[in-house]
Scaffold this motif. Sequence first.
Motif, PDB file in Angstrom:
ATOM      1  N   GLY A  40     -51.972   7.605 -26.574  1.00 18.13           N
ATOM      2  CA  GLY A  40     -51.773   9.039 -26.717  1.00 18.13           C
ATOM      3  C   GLY A  40     -51.965   9.555 -28.132  1.00 18.13           C
ATOM      4  O   GLY A  40     -51.718  10.742 -28.403  1.00 18.13           O
ATOM      5  N   LYS A  41     -52.426   8.742 -29.040  1.00 16.23           N
ATOM      6  CA  LYS A  41     -52.584   9.171 -30.430  1.00 16.23           C
ATOM      7  C   LYS A  41     -53.942   9.839 -30.634  1.00 16.23           C
ATOM      8  O   LYS A  41     -54.968   9.348 -30.160  1.00 16.23           O
ATOM      9  N   ASP A  46     -47.652   8.235 -25.668  1.00 19.32           N
ATOM     10  CA  ASP A  46     -48.151   7.092 -24.917  1.00 19.32           C
ATOM     11  C   ASP A  46     -47.761   7.188 -23.447  1.00 19.32           C
ATOM     12  O   ASP A  46     -46.810   7.879 -23.065  1.00 19.32           O
ATOM     13  N   ILE A  47     -48.506   6.478 -22.602  1.00 21.02           N
ATOM     14  CA  ILE A  47     -48.215   6.453 -21.170  1.00 21.02           C
ATOM     15  C   ILE A  47     -48.669   5.127 -20.580  1.00 21.02           C
ATOM     16  O   ILE A  47     -49.672   4.548 -21.006  1.00 21.02           O
ATOM     17  N   HIS A  48     -47.892   4.651 -19.645  1.00 20.04           N
ATOM     18  CA  HIS A  48     -48.291   3.523 -18.804  1.00 20.04           C
ATOM     19  C   HIS A  48     -47.935   3.910 -17.377  1.00 20.04           C
ATOM     20  O   HIS A  48     -46.776   4.194 -17.076  1.00 20.04           O
ATOM     21  N   GLY A  76     -44.020   8.817 -23.218  1.00 20.42           N
ATOM     22  CA  GLY A  76     -43.358   9.553 -24.276  1.00 20.42           C
ATOM     23  C   GLY A  76     -43.648  11.031 -24.138  1.00 20.42           C
ATOM     24  O   GLY A  76     -44.680  11.430 -23.599  1.00 20.42           O
ATOM     25  N   ILE A  77     -42.733  11.859 -24.610  1.00 20.44           N
ATOM     26  CA  ILE A  77     -42.920  13.312 -24.608  1.00 20.44           C
ATOM     27  C   ILE A  77     -43.089  13.737 -26.058  1.00 20.44           C
ATOM     28  O   ILE A  77     -42.125  13.704 -26.832  1.00 20.44           O
ATOM     29  N   ARG A 117     -38.247  10.360 -24.020  1.00 19.84           N
ATOM     30  CA  ARG A 117     -38.958   9.454 -23.111  1.00 19.84           C
ATOM     31  C   ARG A 117     -38.636   9.854 -21.670  1.00 19.84           C
ATOM     32  O   ARG A 117     -37.557  10.378 -21.388  1.00 19.84           O
ATOM     33  N   GLN A 118     -39.582   9.595 -20.778  1.00 22.24           N
ATOM     34  CA  GLN A 118     -39.364   9.922 -19.376  1.00 22.24           C
ATOM     35  C   GLN A 118     -39.998   8.861 -18.488  1.00 22.24           C
ATOM     36  O   GLN A 118     -41.137   8.439 -18.710  1.00 22.24           O
ATOM     37  N   GLN A 119     -39.254   8.461 -17.469  1.00 27.12           N
ATOM     38  CA  GLN A 119     -39.743   7.531 -16.451  1.00 27.12           C
ATOM     39  C   GLN A 119     -39.720   8.240 -15.103  1.00 27.12           C
ATOM     40  O   GLN A 119     -38.717   8.865 -14.739  1.00 27.12           O
ATOM     41  N   ASP A 120     -40.814   8.134 -14.368  1.00 24.72           N
ATOM     42  CA  ASP A 120     -40.926   8.771 -13.057  1.00 24.72           C
ATOM     43  C   ASP A 120     -41.301   7.728 -12.017  1.00 24.72           C
ATOM     44  O   ASP A 120     -42.228   6.926 -12.232  1.00 24.72           O
ATOM     45  N   LEU A 121     -40.607   7.762 -10.898  1.00 30.60           N
ATOM     46  CA  LEU A 121     -40.960   6.963  -9.732  1.00 30.60           C
ATOM     47  C   LEU A 121     -41.032   7.923  -8.550  1.00 30.60           C
ATOM     48  O   LEU A 121     -40.006   8.409  -8.070  1.00 30.60           O
ATOM     49  N   ASN A 122     -42.247   8.220  -8.106  1.00 32.16           N
ATOM     50  CA  ASN A 122     -42.470   9.145  -7.000  1.00 32.16           C
ATOM     51  C   ASN A 122     -43.045   8.384  -5.813  1.00 32.16           C
ATOM     52  O   ASN A 122     -44.104   7.749  -5.932  1.00 32.16           O
ATOM     53  N   THR A 123     -42.376   8.438  -4.693  1.00 34.07           N
ATOM     54  CA  THR A 123     -42.847   7.770  -3.487  1.00 34.07           C
ATOM     55  C   THR A 123     -42.726   8.728  -2.309  1.00 34.07           C
ATOM     56  O   THR A 123     -41.791   9.527  -2.242  1.00 34.07           O
TER      57      THR A 123
END
Length: 665
Positions: free
Chosen positions: A207-208, A234-236, A265-266, A280-286
């Motif tokens: 993300g840089k 950054d993102i994964h 990262g935000i 920071r944020q973590q998302d789990l969408n199902t």
Amino acid sequence: MIRQRLAWLWLLLMSACLAQAQHAADTTLHIREVIVSSKLTFREVIPSQKLDGAELQKLSALTVADAMRYFSGVQLKDYGGVGGVKTVDVRSMGTNHLGVSYDGIMLGNAQNGQIDLGQFSLDNVDEIALYNGQKSAIFQSATDFASASSVYIRTRRPRFLHGERQHWRSKLKYGASDLLRLSSIYERQLADSLALSVSGELLTASGKYHFRYKRKNLDGTTAWDTTAVRQNGDIHAERLEANLHGVIGQGTWQLKGYLYNSERGIPGAIVNNVWSRGERQQDLNTFFQGQYQKSIGNVFSTKWLAKYAFYRTHYANRDTTRLPVDNLYKQQEAYLSTANVVELLPNWSASLSYDLRWNKLWADTYNFARPMRFTHALSVATAIDYRRLKMQASVVGTYVHDRVRGDTKHVERLTPALFLSFYPLGSARWLSLRAFAKQSFRMPTFNDLYYTEIGNANLRPEKAAQYDVGLVLNRHFQQGAIATLSLQADVYYNKVNDKIIAYPKGQQFRWTMLNLGEVDIRGIDVVASLSARVRRDIITTLRAQYTYQRSIDVTDSRRPFYRHQIPYMPRHSGSFIAGLEWRDFTLNYSFLYTGERWNEQENTAYNHMQPWYTSDLSLQKTLKTRHCQWRFSAEVNNLLNQQYDVILNYPMPGRNAALSVEVTI
């Protein structure tokens, strides 16, 4: 290390694909293709704006949100970078008034009402369609009728030719900001009437990117002028999707499972000489969904939809300059729908649809309300197609029941709509005039109503009225250089009442939600496209769109911003796409323009934001071998390296490039 592992994984997959292709080449089975059609299933009055798979491949677009920038009347809210949140506003109605359908079923987010379209990749998307008002077809769910505007995302459906039993497509892309993306789609014909498709994607990026931060004082002197590197962007992310497609007598069915997991990262805003944030944020969408559709002759058709979704969001702010935050949110949704249409006369049909939706939100914050919502929607619609006139009328009754800590809240609304299309040239239907009028509303979200110390349980729903008049010209030419010519032009008026806004309570850091807003929206949308064959082996395609929007705040004449343009909404915006195909090469140029805007309610010089534009260029080469097809692509985005913000203090990337290779077996 992660990027190296992804690259090795992609090479291993390609080796396996090539080996499988050699085996499949000896197969001589004939797989029957079944096509299901009924005149009841889709009787559209007003056409949409669409981008299909071939057009999407040519764009320098990574996600559905990136592609939607090329639709008229659309403004994208982009906070920058690969992993930045991306939401869409159509005709100044607000993000929450947009319905997003993914393979026939609307996505939901009762917590904040916004769908992050940056989470949906284009690699397995066959078509994106945008409808203003609603999708003008009566064979649809009650939720589809209720939206002020809708975007329909249709993913790739397996298609097999004579002797084919399976397909495999894989793509590897590397670009700026250390972007590495691997995606694959596997399709398998299990039987004559049953097919399986599985798609997956891995995405990683630092993300840089470099940006120039320049701000001026009111007197014209320079306050800031420096160059820095965007941090904490950054993102994964991983996406996995599986589909079963089935065909029955005069019908189809589909089952889908979807999983999206990301850790990002935000970056935050660049203010007060702070260049990096600790958010920071973590998302789990199902979600799991199914649909079943069947026709009985040409008289009756029925459709059933079902879905269960679970969303988990973990937000943490470890910025040492602020109070630490570490919150977990869990959201559940269940949905059941039935739509039924009957042919009353050869040119007259009617439909009845019912939807039931259940939402629940849990959070580990102190004194959280933990709301639960039941939504019932019943729609009745009719369609007439008689000579030069097409007409559709519908009415939706919506009943919402909220339950919070033993207390209940009820909302009931009735929203009608009328769509007309007239062909002045009779049987020559290449020219049509159209118009629609529609009322809609949107419920306050759980955050609006119940967020601790901010929510207001007494909020009223936002009400919206839409009016549109336009024309459509669509010609196909059998001879001459021009193959197709299309033009759509619309003049519209929208009015939003009881708009929900955040309002200060009189103390610093204390805000609440109130029904204070009233917005008057008047605009013009124009979309034109042309395809021409310059020579036998040269094809040119052109597409242009322009939007004018006068979206003013008419809430209170005593306010200093009365009749000012609402924040971040430009008066003028547009885009242009030019494509050139020669043999196995494809060259594509795309241009985006956004006019001047203001980042606050008052349209003052201090809040003024300059216009911005970007140019993207891509070149593709297709190479066919005995067992597979290769596509090599190179793209340069923001060719002129313009420094700009879509949202104030969220700088966007400058010039950047990417390379990709795709193989289809």
